[in-house]
Design a protein around this motif. Structure first.
Motif, mmCIF file in Angstrom:
data_model
loop_
_atom_site.group_PDB
_atom_site.id
_atom_site.type_symbol
_atom_site.label_atom_id
_atom_site.label_comp_id
_atom_site.label_asym_id
_atom_site.label_seq_id
_atom_site.Cartn_x
_atom_site.Cartn_y
_atom_site.Cartn_z
ATOM 1 N N SER A 64 -50.371 31.420 7.721
ATOM 2 C CA SER A 64 -49.640 31.365 8.993
ATOM 3 C C SER A 64 -49.453 29.907 9.390
ATOM 4 O O SER A 64 -50.122 29.007 8.852
ATOM 5 N N THR B 3 -50.293 28.894 12.277
ATOM 6 C CA THR B 3 -51.508 28.583 13.032
ATOM 7 C C THR B 3 -52.616 28.115 12.093
ATOM 8 O O THR B 3 -53.326 27.144 12.400
ATOM 9 N N LEU C 234 -51.894 24.628 11.067
ATOM 10 C CA LEU C 234 -52.252 23.678 12.137
ATOM 11 C C LEU C 234 -53.762 23.456 12.191
ATOM 12 O O LEU C 234 -54.221 22.320 12.361
ATOM 13 N N THR D 156 -45.586 24.445 25.191
ATOM 14 C CA THR D 156 -45.505 24.726 23.766
ATOM 15 C C THR D 156 -45.984 26.148 23.554
ATOM 16 O O THR D 156 -46.414 26.826 24.498
ATOM 17 N N ALA E 67 -50.313 28.580 20.047
ATOM 18 C CA ALA E 67 -51.037 28.222 18.825
ATOM 19 C C ALA E 67 -51.333 26.727 18.739
ATOM 20 O O ALA E 67 -52.332 26.329 18.135
ATOM 21 N N SER E 68 -50.473 25.880 19.334
ATOM 22 C CA SER E 68 -50.698 24.427 19.275
ATOM 23 C C SER E 68 -52.068 24.082 19.857
ATOM 24 O O SER E 68 -52.783 23.238 19.315
ATOM 25 N N VAL F 142 -45.336 18.166 19.102
ATOM 26 C CA VAL F 142 -44.631 19.440 18.894
ATOM 27 C C VAL F 142 -43.130 19.152 18.966
ATOM 28 O O VAL F 142 -42.676 18.512 19.919
ATOM 29 N N ASP G 239 -46.563 19.413 14.984
ATOM 30 C CA ASP G 239 -46.379 20.864 14.989
ATOM 31 C C ASP G 239 -44.889 21.081 14.786
ATOM 32 O O ASP G 239 -44.091 21.028 15.724
ATOM 33 N N ALA H 71 -43.490 23.772 13.546
ATOM 34 C CA ALA H 71 -43.281 25.217 13.348
ATOM 35 C C ALA H 71 -41.848 25.655 13.652
ATOM 36 O O ALA H 71 -41.372 26.640 13.106
ATOM 37 N N GLU H 72 -41.188 24.896 14.548
ATOM 38 C CA GLU H 72 -39.839 25.289 14.984
ATOM 39 C C GLU H 72 -38.782 24.306 14.480
ATOM 40 O O GLU H 72 -37.666 24.282 14.989
ATOM 41 N N SER I 204 -44.314 26.819 10.384
ATOM 42 C CA SER I 204 -44.528 28.275 10.408
ATOM 43 C C SER I 204 -43.371 28.966 9.700
ATOM 44 O O SER I 204 -42.227 28.515 9.794
ATOM 45 N N LYS J 283 -38.708 32.403 12.583
ATOM 46 C CA LYS J 283 -38.532 30.952 12.397
ATOM 47 C C LYS J 283 -37.305 30.665 11.517
ATOM 48 O O LYS J 283 -36.691 31.570 10.970
ATOM 49 N N GLY K 140 -46.546 33.289 7.539
ATOM 50 C CA GLY K 140 -46.846 32.218 6.594
ATOM 51 C C GLY K 140 -46.736 30.863 7.257
ATOM 52 O O GLY K 140 -46.233 30.740 8.380
#
Ligand SMILES: *Cc1c(COP(=O)(O)O)cnc(C)c1O
Length: 371
Positions: free
Chosen positions: A59, A61, A64, A85, A88-89, A131, A157, A159-160, A181, A186, A193
């Protein structure tokens, strides 16, 4: 848009060899965390970001968490985290026994406000979590300078932010270590993942060991340290590799959606604020976020309800973390994040949207604002 159809806020796109690769996993029986797709996905992802190492996880997360452990974050440490955010951050910081120290954001990019960080630094501060919210890269020049001056790590971060760029450099290679992520909503997905990227070889080898239960690489079933099972499956990596092979299509599609929104919403600028893209970045547009200006008489939630009745799914901007029960800090005020969280709406943003969908969404927004 056809009557009765619902437009979802997010949706995955499978336009490459996903099915073929997953079938290969089943046919060869390599369905667990060994197999050719894991190393192929890692190698291609490292190249995609311009980082030397990429380590697949189960993941974003867990990626991170490993990033923080990789730079040595532990009990008693503090990490600067934007209050605006995804949860998870901050959770990943708590998993290390460390404390997230929240900072307010800039109104335009919604990212960490660099100017406000200095006041929050203490002897215990070890890192800044940059982030790239909704796909807009954080202000890396300012963050990196602050980090150099105070001997801090910068953890992205991302993820996005698959495919986002800052002064021409890709997200994932802008700090000491980064986490992506691949959750279903996403920009690239593997179902669940994540991926850690870094150009620090020692950090990469520490993290590989931590990901696999801490097992000694030279001695089977010998566990000298506390590790985790954060491994990605070969099936997930098969989907990820197929996605990554078509990364430019996934990235371009979001820019096209953004251009359609900009075009059809342009006339509404006194009433809603459209997303900002700083000159020196390439926004990934994971989510196209509009802000209702204060003089619009609708509450954000009532406005979203109106769109829902038109068959349009939307999402509120994240609740600032200092307002959530677990992280509540009633004595703290972060006015910019609080304002954005009250007035911000994530519109449908994904690669399967058509121009007709976006025109329909913009038409509904116009109608609601006209009421
Ligand atoms: C999605 C996301 C994560 C966590 O990723 P998971 O894969 O869901 O664990 C972390 N940070 C941000 C900003 C995210 O959007």
């Amino acid at each position: 848009m056809a009557q009765g159809k619902r437009i979802s806020v997010a949706a995955p796109m499978f336009c490459g060899k996903e099915v073929e690769y997953v079938q290969e996993c089943l046919q060869t029986t390599w369905i667990s965390s060994n197999g050719r797709f894991i190393s192929a996905f890692e190698e291609s992802f490292a190249t995609f970001c311009g980082a030397s190492h990429a380590i697949a996880c189960n993941s974003g997360t867990s990626a991170l968490h490993l990033a923080l452990l990789g730079v040595g974050i532990g009990p008693g440490d503090e990490v600067i985290v934007p209050t605006l955010t995804y949860v998870a951050s901050a959770n990943a910081v708590r998993y290390c026994g460390a404390t997230p120290v929240f900072v307010d954001c800039e109104p335009l990019t919604m990212n960490l406000n660099v100017e406000l960080i200095a006041d929050r630094l203490t002897r215990r501060t070890k890192a800044i979590m940059a982030v790239h919210l909704y796909g807009h890269p954080a202000e890396m020049d300012g963050l990196s300078k602050l980090a150099r001056d105070h001997n801090l790590y910068v953890i992205e971060d991302a993820a996005e932010a698959h495919g986002a760029r800052y002064r021409g450099r890709a997200a994932g290679a802008l700090g000491h270590v980064a986490a992506f992520s691949f959750f279903g909503n996403k920009i690239l997905t593997t179902g669940e993942g994540g991926m850690l990227t870094t150009s620090d070889p020692d950090l990469a080898s520490r993290v590989r060991i931590l990901r696999g239960q801490g097992v000694d690489p030279e001695r089977r079933y010998w566990f000298p340290i506390l590790g985790y099972n954060y491994r990605m499956t070969n099936i997930a990596a098969a989907i990820g590799l197929a996605q990554l092979e078509r990364a430019q299509d996934h990235i371009r599609a979001r820019h096209v959606v953004r251009e359609w929104y900009d075009k059809y919403l342009a006339g509404l600028s006194p009433l809603i604020r459209l997303p900002h893209e700083a000159e020196h970045v390439r926004h990934a547009f994971w989510s196209y976020v509009i802000i209702l200006e204060d003089h619009v008489p609708w509450s954000r939630d009532a406005f979203m309800e109106q769109l829902d009745q038109c068959g349009i799914e939307t999402r509120p901007v994240f609740h600032p973390l200092h307002t959530l029960p677990f992280y509540r800090q009633p004595q703290e005020s972060f006015p910019v994040a609080e304002h954005l969280a009250q007035r911000g709406i994530s519109l449908p943003s994904h690669a399967l949207l058509t121009e007709e969908d976006v025109e329909y969404i913009a038409g509904c927004i116009t109608n609601v604002l006209d009421q």
